[in-house]
Design an enzyme around this catalytic site. Structure first.
Site, PDB file in Angstrom:
ATOM      1  N   LYS A 279      -0.907 -23.585 140.990  1.00 56.24           N
ATOM      2  CA  LYS A 279      -2.267 -23.627 140.471  1.00 56.24           C
ATOM      3  C   LYS A 279      -2.714 -25.031 140.112  1.00 56.24           C
ATOM      4  O   LYS A 279      -1.896 -25.945 139.986  1.00 56.24           O
ATOM      5  CB  LYS A 279      -2.388 -22.717 139.256  1.00 56.24           C
ATOM      6  CG  LYS A 279      -1.402 -23.046 138.155  1.00 56.24           C
ATOM      7  CD  LYS A 279      -1.546 -22.095 136.976  1.00 56.24           C
ATOM      8  CE  LYS A 279      -0.587 -22.466 135.866  1.00 56.24           C
ATOM      9  NZ  LYS A 279      -0.830 -21.754 134.625  1.00 56.24           N
TER      10      LYS A 279
ATOM     11  N   ARG B  94      -4.408  -9.165 126.159  1.00 52.85           N
ATOM     12  CA  ARG B  94      -3.020  -9.564 126.320  1.00 52.85           C
ATOM     13  C   ARG B  94      -2.343  -9.591 124.965  1.00 52.85           C
ATOM     14  O   ARG B  94      -2.925 -10.038 123.984  1.00 52.85           O
ATOM     15  CB  ARG B  94      -2.941 -10.954 126.969  1.00 52.85           C
ATOM     16  CG  ARG B  94      -3.486 -10.918 128.375  1.00 52.85           C
ATOM     17  CD  ARG B  94      -3.446 -12.273 129.024  1.00 52.85           C
ATOM     18  NE  ARG B  94      -4.046 -12.168 130.351  1.00 52.85           N
ATOM     19  CZ  ARG B  94      -4.240 -13.186 131.182  1.00 52.85           C
ATOM     20  NH1 ARG B  94      -3.862 -14.388 130.815  1.00 52.85           N
ATOM     21  NH2 ARG B  94      -4.784 -13.004 132.354  1.00 52.85           N
TER      22      ARG B  94
ATOM     23  N   ASP C  39     -14.073 -14.671 135.714  1.00 47.70           N
ATOM     24  CA  ASP C  39     -13.120 -14.510 136.798  1.00 47.70           C
ATOM     25  C   ASP C  39     -13.816 -14.350 138.142  1.00 47.70           C
ATOM     26  O   ASP C  39     -14.925 -13.841 138.211  1.00 47.70           O
ATOM     27  CB  ASP C  39     -12.292 -13.250 136.515  1.00 47.70           C
ATOM     28  CG  ASP C  39     -10.878 -13.368 137.030  1.00 47.70           C
ATOM     29  OD1 ASP C  39     -10.575 -14.378 137.675  1.00 47.70           O
ATOM     30  OD2 ASP C  39     -10.089 -12.448 136.786  1.00 47.70           O
TER      31      ASP C  39
ATOM     32  N   CYS D  80      -7.486  -9.149 138.601  1.00 50.45           N
ATOM     33  CA  CYS D  80      -7.196  -9.243 140.041  1.00 50.45           C
ATOM     34  C   CYS D  80      -6.836  -7.917 140.706  1.00 50.45           C
ATOM     35  O   CYS D  80      -7.350  -7.646 141.796  1.00 50.45           O
ATOM     36  CB  CYS D  80      -6.154 -10.313 140.338  1.00 50.45           C
ATOM     37  SG  CYS D  80      -5.373 -11.077 138.938  1.00 50.45           S
TER      38      CYS D  80
ATOM     39  N   GLN E 187     -12.750 -13.377 130.745  1.00 48.86           N
ATOM     40  CA  GLN E 187     -12.542 -14.376 131.794  1.00 48.86           C
ATOM     41  C   GLN E 187     -13.787 -14.467 132.668  1.00 48.86           C
ATOM     42  O   GLN E 187     -14.354 -13.444 133.047  1.00 48.86           O
ATOM     43  CB  GLN E 187     -11.368 -13.967 132.684  1.00 48.86           C
ATOM     44  CG  GLN E 187     -10.024 -14.011 131.992  1.00 48.86           C
ATOM     45  CD  GLN E 187      -8.909 -13.645 132.942  1.00 48.86           C
ATOM     46  OE1 GLN E 187      -9.000 -12.660 133.666  1.00 48.86           O
ATOM     47  NE2 GLN E 187      -7.851 -14.444 132.946  1.00 48.86           N
TER      48      GLN E 187
ATOM     49  N   HIS F 135      -7.558 -17.127 142.926  1.00 49.92           N
ATOM     50  CA  HIS F 135      -8.059 -16.754 141.597  1.00 49.92           C
ATOM     51  C   HIS F 135      -8.722 -18.003 141.043  1.00 49.92           C
ATOM     52  O   HIS F 135      -8.158 -19.079 141.174  1.00 49.92           O
ATOM     53  CB  HIS F 135      -6.944 -16.403 140.622  1.00 49.92           C
ATOM     54  CG  HIS F 135      -5.941 -15.431 141.123  1.00 49.92           C
ATOM     55  ND1 HIS F 135      -5.809 -14.178 140.590  1.00 49.92           N
ATOM     56  CD2 HIS F 135      -5.010 -15.517 142.094  1.00 49.92           C
ATOM     57  CE1 HIS F 135      -4.823 -13.542 141.206  1.00 49.92           C
ATOM     58  NE2 HIS F 135      -4.317 -14.327 142.114  1.00 49.92           N
TER      59      HIS F 135
ATOM     60  N   HIS G  64     -12.385 -13.704 142.456  1.00 53.12           N
ATOM     61  CA  HIS G  64     -11.301 -13.749 143.438  1.00 53.12           C
ATOM     62  C   HIS G  64     -11.906 -13.968 144.802  1.00 53.12           C
ATOM     63  O   HIS G  64     -12.810 -13.251 145.205  1.00 53.12           O
ATOM     64  CB  HIS G  64     -10.477 -12.470 143.362  1.00 53.12           C
ATOM     65  CG  HIS G  64      -9.770 -12.355 142.058  1.00 53.12           C
ATOM     66  ND1 HIS G  64     -10.282 -11.658 140.989  1.00 53.12           N
ATOM     67  CD2 HIS G  64      -8.623 -12.939 141.619  1.00 53.12           C
ATOM     68  CE1 HIS G  64      -9.467 -11.806 139.960  1.00 53.12           C
ATOM     69  NE2 HIS G  64      -8.459 -12.569 140.297  1.00 53.12           N
TER      70      HIS G  64
END
Length: 643
Positions: free
Chosen positions: A472, A366, A386, A337, A384, A518, A388
């Site tokens: 979320k 991570r 991902d 992000c 991910q 997200h 946004h």
RNA sequence: GCCAAAGUAGCUCAGCUGGUAGAGCAGCUGAUUUGUAAUCAGCAGGUCGGGGGUUCGAGUCCCUUCUUUGGCUCCA
């Protein structure tokens, strides 16, 4: 007399103080023998507890969920009785029923027990169960409860009692064992016939890692041995679907101690599978107006100080890496992000540009605790899917709903039916855990709940489970052994736009702050593929299968024809392999079946002469001889329809 | 990170109370040319997770460390 209403709507009258068991007996002795508990006005009760007023009653037998949990809870008490008999002085924590079975948390003091002791405990339980002791309920005053457990020197129970209101405390006793317990329980121990203590583990008292670790013993019980045996077979079958086992067998991925724990290595077959999933989602996203972006694997520490992640997770991240000369600090990116925020900022944005949907298959790293790593479902480096979405506040809900549609499209395409939606809200008791204004939280939480409602998603609300920057909606799926994993996720974020001072120019020519969503339909490719493998037991749908068709010539006399067929399929985009080993056809079929290749084409003299192929489908056997063109058309159609 | 257990050939596993490491499958070589779930024979393959110790001698006993498994805690 009191009126008892049965599930079919029938109403019958009984003397006040009749128990569900009395009522069952009045219907038939056979029924009474099977009754384990009762649902009284929607609440599960002891079958032996007197009913004083008009009530709706449902008699619960083994097939009812409420009866099973009661049965297992009673089994936990039985295990506690056995433990006290075997290990005098043992202190007890809590012992609830769980989805499959029960556990009890115990403190054995200096004594240690291991797996090898379980058989002995099981035997003791069986011995005690045979006595058929009744479970008796008793109301106790708080003072009496405290006195009882003070004498017993059980500080855990005393702590539990401390949190209970006087007048609401009950004890249950069976045989020589009395426990603080809300109930309900089955009438007596005799129905507990088949017992299996499954494993032994440590568990922090009250789930708090700062407190003592107790010994947790898990078990499961059944009213007969046959059901236990069936259950154990089921578990064995489930283990065969384990993605860690299948991933190795099907050559999809591997781990290496040298590379490092929690860092998956994708083998060619796995890498191609992953790529196909990625292309599938990429296509769906392009259709829906997403724009691809690419960002680097590291970012300066300052980026994460700005985002707030450094403050929140800096201690629990891989340490920053530094440049040799200047000592500049960079972090392996733990999420995409902040990078995407900077892409947003790279150009001035108008309200006409919104919503702006930036998508990236971004690999993040991570630091996950050692003991938490698990196959592909919990790793330290993962990709991910991902994106946004930057939008105006008035677009949040619509965008949110579109994302729900996309997630459902993905799940449907892969035949994932068994998922639950989880709405995670903040914990109002603990506002310091979160960043962002109160007002924004309320708006975001509202938008999520409304979207879920309007999409007709069956959802559960989990208070206190929100991310620190926003609420979320997660899509949870179970693995082969029933463990729950979060796959798709959609998160509203009013915070990062604030921190990165993101702006757009509105129709009023003024500067406004966008809202960020997200979202990741897969969650991570690693975890998604893990669940996918377990879901289909390694038998992927044709469009995903690493090898779609295996060509099996009967002998090398027919190699030339086999090559011809192979080439034809390959030219049409079918992923083929050829088994040119000098083996019998039975052997080739067996190996291909076990490799879970969806289709086999057997080629011999007849086929070579007629330009046909003998089709065999994995798990279904011989489908007969067909012209190549027909088979090819069938394959292409199946791929096209993602079956 | 915490509690508990496991680690022997590429895979699945055997190896009793300490006495020079074994099978099946996979692999390689050869024979066989095969019709719908395992053809036969031979060969090769291991610092018994790593390190330290006890012992005349350790896969086996002790300590330590790494990884894995089952949970707990955590999960941007």
């Amino acid at each position: 007399m009191i009126n008892i209403t049965f599930p079919d709507g029938a109403v019958r009258q009984y003397a006040p103080g009749s128990s569900a068991m009395d009522i069952a007996k009045s219907i038939s002795e056979g029924l009474a023998r099977k009754v384990l508990a009762a649902e009284v006005d929607g609440e599960v009760w002891d079958a032996t507890r007197p009913i004083d007023k008009d009530a709706k009653l449902k008699l619960l037998t083994w097939d009812d969920k409420g009866a099973k949990s009661t049965f297992w809870h009673s089994s936990a008490h039985l295990m506690a009785e056995a433990l006290e008999a075997l290990y005098p002085g043992v202190k007890l924590g809590i012992g609830p029923s769980i989805e499959s079975g029960f556990y009890y948390d115990i403190d054995l003091g200096d004594r240690q027990i291991g797996e090898e002791d379980l058989a002995q405990i099981e035997a003791k339980m069986k011995e005690l169960a045979k006595t058929g002791s009744t479970y008796t309920r008793k109301d106790v005053s708080k003072a009496d409860a405290i006195q009882y457990f003070t004498e017993k020197q059980d500080e855990y129970k005393l702590e539990l009692i401390d949190g209970l209101a006087d007048g609401s405390i009950t004890f249950y006793t069976q045989g020589n064992f009395t426990d603080l317990c809300r109930g309900p329980h089955i009438p007596n121990t005799s129905p507990i016939k088949a017992i299996k203590l499954t494993n032994i583990a440590g568990a922090y008292w009250r789930g708090d890692e700062k407190r003592k670790m107790l010994t947790r013993i898990y078990g499961i019980t059944f009213p007969n041995q046959k059901e236990l045996d069936e259950y154990l077979v089921l578990i064995e079958e489930a283990k065969k679907r384990d993605h860690r086992k299948l991933g190795k067998e099907l050559e999809l991925f591997a781990f290496s101690e040298k590379v490092g724990m929690g860092l998956p290595l994708w083998l060619p077959k796995g890498a191609m599978l992953r790529e196909r999933l990625q292309n599938f989602l990429q296509g769906a996203q392009i259709e829906r107006g997403y724009l691809p972006v690419v960002t680097p694997h590291i970012g300066s520490k300052q980026l994460y100080v700005t985002s707030g992640h450094w403050d929140k997770y800096g201690k629990d991240s891989f340490r920053p890496i530094t440049t040799p000369q200047e000592g500049e600090e960079y972090m392996l990116k733990p999420m995409n992000c902040p990078h995407h925020c900077e892409i947003y900022k790279a150009q001035p944005r108008s309200y006409k540009d919104l919503p702006l949907r930036l998508a990236e298959f971004g690999t993040v790293y991570r630091y996950e605790q050692h003991g938490e790593l698990h196959g592909l479902t919990r790793v330290r480096g993962f990709c991910q899917d991902d994106a946004h979405l930057f939008c105006r506040p008035d677009q949040v809900k619509e965008e949110f709903m579109k994302v729900i549609d996309l997630v459902l499209h993905v799940f449907r395409s892969l035949d994932f039916k068994d998922f639950t939606a989880q709405v995670s809200l903040r914990d109002p008791e603990n506002p310091a855990k979160y960043i962002g204004t109160d007002e924004n939280w309320v708006i975001a939480e509202q938008a999520i709940i409304e979207s879920a409602e309007e999409k007709g998603l069956p959802y559960v609300i989990e208070t206190g489970e929100a991310a620190f920057y926003g609420p979320k909606l997660d899509f949870m799926v179970k693995d082969a052994l029933g463990r729950k994993w979060q796959l798709g996720t959609i998160q509203v974020d009013y915070n990062l736009p604030e921190r990165f001072e993101l702006e757009y120019v509105g129709s009023d020519n003024g500067r406004h702050r966008p809202v960020m969503i997200h979202r990741a339909p897969f969650g991570s490719l690693e975890r998604f593929i893990a669940v996918l493998i377990e879901h289909c037991a390694g038998k992927f749908p044709l469009w995903l299968a690493p090898t779609q068709v295996k060509i099996l010539p009967i002998s090398d006399k027919f190699m030339e024809y086999a090559e011809e067929v192979n080439l034809k399929l390959r030219k049409a985009g079918i992923r083929t392999e050829m088994d040119d080993r000098n083996e019998k056809i039975g052997r080739k079929i067996r190996d291909t079946e076990m490799a879970k290749v969806p289709y086999m084409l057997v080629l011999g003299e007849k086929e070579a002469q007629d330009g046909t192929v003998a089709v065999r489908k994995q798990g279904q056997g011989d489908l007969g001889v067909q012209p190549i063109a027909d088979v090819l058309a069938m394959l292409l159609e199946e791929v096209e329809n993602k079956q």
